[in-house]
Design a protein around this motif. Structure first.
Motif, PDB file in Angstrom:
ATOM      1  N   MET A  83      14.025 -46.511   8.912  1.00 14.97           N
ATOM      2  CA  MET A  83      12.755 -46.720  10.202  1.00 14.97           C
ATOM      3  C   MET A  83      12.021 -47.584  10.314  1.00 14.97           C
ATOM      4  O   MET A  83      12.851 -48.852  11.392  1.00 14.97           O
ATOM      5  CB  MET A  83      12.965 -45.387  10.628  1.00 14.97           C
ATOM      6  CG  MET A  83      13.195 -44.767  10.276  1.00 14.97           C
ATOM      7  SD  MET A  83      12.940 -42.972  11.472  1.00 14.97           S
ATOM      8  CE  MET A  83      12.620 -43.106  12.785  1.00 14.97           C
ATOM      9  N   VAL A  84      11.080 -47.853   9.540  1.00 15.02           N
ATOM     10  CA  VAL A  84      10.591 -49.354   9.195  1.00 15.02           C
ATOM     11  C   VAL A  84      11.080 -51.015   9.470  1.00 15.02           C
ATOM     12  O   VAL A  84      11.106 -51.533  10.722  1.00 15.02           O
ATOM     13  CB  VAL A  84       9.431 -49.546   8.914  1.00 15.02           C
ATOM     14  CG1 VAL A  84       8.952 -50.885   8.635  1.00 15.02           C
ATOM     15  CG2 VAL A  84       8.153 -48.395   8.985  1.00 15.02           C
ATOM     16  N   ALA A  85      11.840 -50.814   8.408  1.00 16.38           N
ATOM     17  CA  ALA A  85      12.929 -51.904   8.739  1.00 16.38           C
ATOM     18  C   ALA A  85      14.526 -52.078   9.588  1.00 16.38           C
ATOM     19  O   ALA A  85      14.117 -52.971  10.436  1.00 16.38           O
ATOM     20  CB  ALA A  85      13.850 -52.340   7.619  1.00 16.38           C
ATOM     21  N   CYS A  86      14.491 -51.298  10.487  1.00 18.10           N
ATOM     22  CA  CYS A  86      14.880 -51.707  11.782  1.00 18.10           C
ATOM     23  C   CYS A  86      13.992 -52.000  12.518  1.00 18.10           C
ATOM     24  O   CYS A  86      14.692 -53.063  13.179  1.00 18.10           O
ATOM     25  CB  CYS A  86      15.393 -49.616  12.183  1.00 18.10           C
ATOM     26  SG  CYS A  86      16.867 -50.006  12.937  1.00 18.10           S
ATOM     27  N   MET A  87      12.863 -50.689  13.086  1.00 17.09           N
ATOM     28  CA  MET A  87      12.285 -51.631  13.743  1.00 17.09           C
ATOM     29  C   MET A  87      11.538 -52.796  14.369  1.00 17.09           C
ATOM     30  O   MET A  87      11.739 -53.834  14.932  1.00 17.09           O
ATOM     31  CB  MET A  87      11.612 -50.349  14.535  1.00 17.09           C
ATOM     32  CG  MET A  87      11.212 -49.497  14.883  1.00 17.09           C
ATOM     33  SD  MET A  87      12.112 -49.197  16.475  1.00 17.09           S
ATOM     34  CE  MET A  87      11.298 -50.429  17.299  1.00 17.09           C
ATOM     35  N   GLN A  88      11.316 -53.374  12.919  1.00 21.83           N
ATOM     36  CA  GLN A  88      11.119 -54.791  12.354  1.00 21.83           C
ATOM     37  C   GLN A  88      11.775 -55.654  12.593  1.00 21.83           C
ATOM     38  O   GLN A  88      11.629 -56.732  13.816  1.00 21.83           O
ATOM     39  CB  GLN A  88      10.178 -54.807  11.091  1.00 21.83           C
ATOM     40  CG  GLN A  88       9.322 -54.482  10.945  1.00 21.83           C
ATOM     41  CD  GLN A  88       8.586 -54.829   9.138  1.00 21.83           C
ATOM     42  OE1 GLN A  88       9.701 -54.910   8.350  1.00 21.83           O
ATOM     43  NE2 GLN A  88       7.511 -54.457   8.665  1.00 21.83           N
ATOM     44  N   PHE A  89      13.208 -55.620  12.395  1.00 26.66           N
ATOM     45  CA  PHE A  89      14.871 -56.062  12.848  1.00 26.66           C
ATOM     46  C   PHE A  89      14.277 -55.825  14.256  1.00 26.66           C
ATOM     47  O   PHE A  89      15.450 -57.271  14.823  1.00 26.66           O
ATOM     48  CB  PHE A  89      15.641 -55.611  11.772  1.00 26.66           C
ATOM     49  CG  PHE A  89      17.603 -56.196  12.586  1.00 26.66           C
ATOM     50  CD1 PHE A  89      17.560 -57.239  11.986  1.00 26.66           C
ATOM     51  CD2 PHE A  89      17.584 -55.751  13.425  1.00 26.66           C
ATOM     52  CE1 PHE A  89      18.609 -58.156  12.334  1.00 26.66           C
ATOM     53  CE2 PHE A  89      19.172 -56.179  13.805  1.00 26.66           C
ATOM     54  CZ  PHE A  89      19.223 -57.580  13.276  1.00 26.66           C
ATOM     55  N   ILE A  90      14.714 -55.300  15.293  1.00 29.54           N
ATOM     56  CA  ILE A  90      14.517 -54.987  16.279  1.00 29.54           C
ATOM     57  C   ILE A  90      14.268 -56.030  16.826  1.00 29.54           C
ATOM     58  O   ILE A  90      14.209 -56.740  17.898  1.00 29.54           O
ATOM     59  CB  ILE A  90      15.281 -53.770  17.459  1.00 29.54           C
ATOM     60  CG1 ILE A  90      16.397 -53.310  16.606  1.00 29.54           C
ATOM     61  CG2 ILE A  90      15.036 -53.292  18.461  1.00 29.54           C
ATOM     62  CD1 ILE A  90      16.394 -51.150  16.973  1.00 29.54           C
ATOM     63  N   ASN A  91      12.764 -55.778  16.772  1.00 31.09           N
ATOM     64  CA  ASN A  91      11.645 -57.028  17.049  1.00 31.09           C
ATOM     65  C   ASN A  91      12.112 -58.095  17.267  1.00 31.09           C
ATOM     66  O   ASN A  91      11.775 -59.090  17.481  1.00 31.09           O
ATOM     67  CB  ASN A  91       9.989 -56.336  16.645  1.00 31.09           C
ATOM     68  CG  ASN A  91       9.699 -54.913  17.594  1.00 31.09           C
ATOM     69  OD1 ASN A  91       9.957 -54.673  18.670  1.00 31.09           O
ATOM     70  ND2 ASN A  91       9.204 -54.298  16.550  1.00 31.09           N
TER      71      ASN A  91
END
Length: 127
Positions: A83-91
């Protein structure tokens, strides 16, 4: 550095890495997103990443770009690393763009796929 350079100069490589998001292992998906985020931050990388997700859309039969990514995000809610990697990627994808109109367009893509709803309500079902 040389390996990263080879990846940047071979768009099919980034396409294959992006397709690795279909892996069942959440750690693998997190590592893929971390790598794609790094590519996105390099000059010319943002276009390569968007092209790779366009390819992903075609190969995987998505109706909208980033559809599967958001599906994985909603369904892997017990895996914090993913989830952290996903939010970082989206940001990074959204905020590494200079053009404000394009940035708003990218934000809308994720909003349309239910990201805002999920973050506000925690409901995995898109509105």
């Amino acid at each position: 550095k040389s390996g990263f350079s080879l990846v940047m100069n071979h768009p099919a490589c980034v396409n294959e890495i992006t397709l690795s998001l279909n892996n069942k292992n959440a750690r693998t998906k997190a590592l893929v997103l971390e790598l794609l985020a790094a590519v996105c931050l390099v000059r010319g990388g943002h276009d390569i990443i968007l092209a790779a997700f366009d390819n992903f859309k075609e190969v995987c039969g998505e109706k909208n770009r980033f559809e599967k990514l958001m599906e994985y995000f909603r369904n892997e809610d017990t895996n914090i690393d993913f989830m952290v990697a996903c939010m970082q990627f989206i940001n990074i994808v959204v905020h590494s763009v200079e053009n404000m109109n394009f940035r708003v367009f990218l934000q809308y893509e994720f909003t349309h796929l239910g990201l805002d709803h999920y973050l506000e309500v925690g409901d995995p079902t898109p509105p």
